[in-house]
Design a protein around this motif. Structure first.
Motif, short mmCIF file in Angstrom:
data_model
loop_
_atom_site.label_atom_id
_atom_site.label_comp_id
_atom_site.label_asym_id
_atom_site.label_seq_id
_atom_site.Cartn_x
_atom_site.Cartn_y
_atom_site.Cartn_z
N LEU A 121 -6.38 7.84 9.64
CA LEU A 121 -5.10 7.42 9.50
C LEU A 121 -4.83 7.05 7.83
CD1 LEU A 121 -2.31 6.15 10.23
CD2 LEU A 121 -3.26 4.11 10.52
N ALA A 122 -5.66 6.48 7.27
CA ALA A 122 -5.50 6.17 5.67
C ALA A 122 -5.66 7.28 5.14
CB ALA A 122 -6.61 5.03 5.43
N ILE A 123 -6.56 8.39 5.17
CA ILE A 123 -6.66 9.44 4.46
C ILE A 123 -5.59 10.27 4.42
CG2 ILE A 123 -7.72 11.66 4.44
CD1 ILE A 123 -10.26 10.16 5.06
N ALA A 144 -2.64 10.99 1.49
CA ALA A 144 -2.56 12.17 0.95
C ALA A 144 -0.95 12.54 0.90
CB ALA A 144 -3.17 13.38 1.93
N LEU A 145 -0.06 11.79 1.88
CA LEU A 145 1.23 12.10 1.98
C LEU A 145 2.05 11.09 0.77
CD1 LEU A 145 1.94 11.84 5.67
CD2 LEU A 145 2.15 13.69 4.11
N GLY A 146 1.17 10.12 0.61
CA GLY A 146 1.80 9.00 -0.52
C GLY A 146 1.42 9.87 -1.80
N LEU A 147 0.55 10.59 -2.11
CA LEU A 147 0.31 11.42 -3.28
C LEU A 147 1.19 12.28 -3.40
CD1 LEU A 147 -3.59 11.56 -3.58
CD2 LEU A 147 -1.92 10.73 -5.28
N ILE A 197 6.35 14.45 -5.95
CA ILE A 197 7.49 15.03 -6.12
C ILE A 197 8.83 13.87 -6.96
CG2 ILE A 197 9.73 15.21 -4.48
CD1 ILE A 197 7.51 16.14 -2.27
N GLY A 198 8.31 12.77 -6.80
CA GLY A 198 9.13 11.84 -7.77
C GLY A 198 9.06 12.10 -9.24
N VAL A 199 7.78 11.93 -9.52
CA VAL A 199 7.55 12.39 -10.85
C VAL A 199 8.03 13.62 -11.52
CG1 VAL A 199 5.41 12.57 -12.41
CG2 VAL A 199 5.26 10.99 -10.90
#
Length: 81
Positions: A56-58, A62-65, A70-72
């Motif tokens: 779950l954390a991995i 990955a999704l957070g990165l 995309i935001g950057v």
């Protein structure tokens, strides 16, 4: 597709927040001495709880990165325009 400045900042902040939260979660999962993550606190015997939460954390990292990237990219595109 062009992102607004507000949305770009939101996605970037979400990515940073996700990295912070899930990194802290993994550190706390590794330190678990209550017997949920490891049998008897022995790090050589992880439980199913450990593996499920690590996956779950991995995935969330990955999704957070990806969302943060995309935001950057949105912010950089706005800076160029």
């Amino acid at each position: 597709m062009k992102l607004s400045r507000t949305l770009s900042w939101f996605l970037t902040a979400f990515g940073v927040w996700s990295l912070f939260i899930w990194t802290t979660f993994v550190k706390n999962l590794w330190k678990d001495s209550g017997g949920q993550a490891f049998v008897g606190g022995d790090h050589s015997q992880p439980t199913a709880f450990f593996w499920v939460h690590l996956l779950l954390a991995i995935t969330s990292l990955a999704l957070g990165l990806a969302i943060g990237a995309i935001g950057v990219r949105g912010l950089r595109a706005l800076k160029r325009a």
